[in-house]
Scaffold this active site. Structure first.
Site: not given
Length: 316
Positions: A159, A254, A284
């Site tokens: 991320s 995501d 995610h």
């Protein structure tokens, strides 16, 4: 489009029944508290073969703690090194929240993973934060090369941490401080735009939402969303030629899925070798959800082992 993994559908339903939603504009402390709680609940046992040590780097930006996870199985020496930047929207997370992730990566990739506890936004501005990551990576790489000049080094993260890995890879190319054999990017944040198809499809999650990402980007770059600087958005680099090979992992459910796919295309157009796995039914943040889902556990094992194989193939 695949449905959300049913085990994770139950997980998110349980979370919704257990925790009240955060305020519409939470404080960083509120975000950090919730993230700590979720990471604690999802913690999995650490591999017994991995040894762990903490050290502190004295850098130009100040002291930066790092945690070393040594996952050597005796097959070769020295093992590759993976410099890891944790996720958490540049605002939350640390070496503790990502201990299971890094220990497992060290074990399954058969590598030394060095987790960087970089200073967080909004207390730290984006220029200093990215400087800290680059300086830490340079110091770690110099130490590993001093041990063995042939040691392959990867920059990795999930991320926001994957964003920091891409930024550091671009800067390493431009300033020539160290050689990067691989970028390992797990569902990265690439740029502060919110109009992709995946942002529309998953605006309300599961888990990460469009509003969450808008909040995180505000904490990281403030009013500098549109600054033409790769440290804000790696896609804005003047050139992507000459960057290291990459391994991209995207999650099918995501909001960030499409910017990850787009960055794969950007790198390939620049003649960079990119391996790409997309796990259609996962959301995610799935690296911290192995406890709840067999499909997630299998995806993590596959990705970690692939990182190790790609790093070792870079030796030849």
């Amino acid at each position: 489009m695949s449905a959300l993994d049913p085990d994770l559908a139950r997980y998110f339903a349980d979370l919704g029944a257990t925790f009240p939603p955060l305020p519409a504009d939470p404080t960083p402390l509120e975000r950090r508290g919730r993230y700590w709680t979720l990471c604690g609940l999802g913690k999995t046992p650490l591999p017994g073969s991995v040894t762990i040590n903490d050290v502190s780097l004295d850098l130009e930006v100040g002291k930066v703690p790092v945690r070393l996870f040594y996952g050597h199985d005796g097959a070769d020496e020295p093992v590759p090194a993976i410099i890891y930047f944790h996720g958490g929207g540049w605002v939350v997370g640390d070496c503790d929240t990502h201990m299971p992730t890094c220990a497992r990566l060290a074990h399954e990739a058969n590598a030394l993973v060095v987790s960087v506890d970089y200073p967080l936004a909004p207390e730290t501005d984006w220029r200093t934060l990215t400087d800290a990551c680059f300086q830490a990576a340079s110091a770690i790489a110099a130490d590993r090369v001093a041990q063995d000049a042939a040691t392959p080094i990867a920059l990795a993260g999930d991320s926001a941490g994957a964003h920091l890995a891409t930024v550091t890879a671009i800067r390493a190319r431009d300033e020539g401080h160290f050689h990067v054999a691989l970028q390992a990017l797990f569902y990265p944040c690439i740029e502060p735009t919110y109009a992709t198809t995946s942002y529309q499809e998953f605006a309300a999650g599961p888990g990460l939402t469009r509003a969450d990402m808008q909040w995180y980007w505000r904490q990281f770059v403030g009013a500098d969303h549109d600054v033409n600087d790769y440290r804000v958005a790696p896609s804005r680099a003047a050139s992507h030629a000459g960057l290291p090979p990459a391994y991209m992992v995207t999650a099918g459910r995501d909001p960030l899925r499409d910017e990850g796919r787009a960055y794969v295309r950007t790198l390939r157009e620049a003649k960079i070798d990119v391996a790409h796995d997309e796990f259609d039914s996962l959301p995610h943040g799935f690296l911290r959800m192995a406890k709840y889902s067999a499909a997630t556990d299998a995806a993590i094992a596959h990705a970690n082992k692939r990182v190790g194989k790609l790093l070792r193939s870079s030796r030849t």
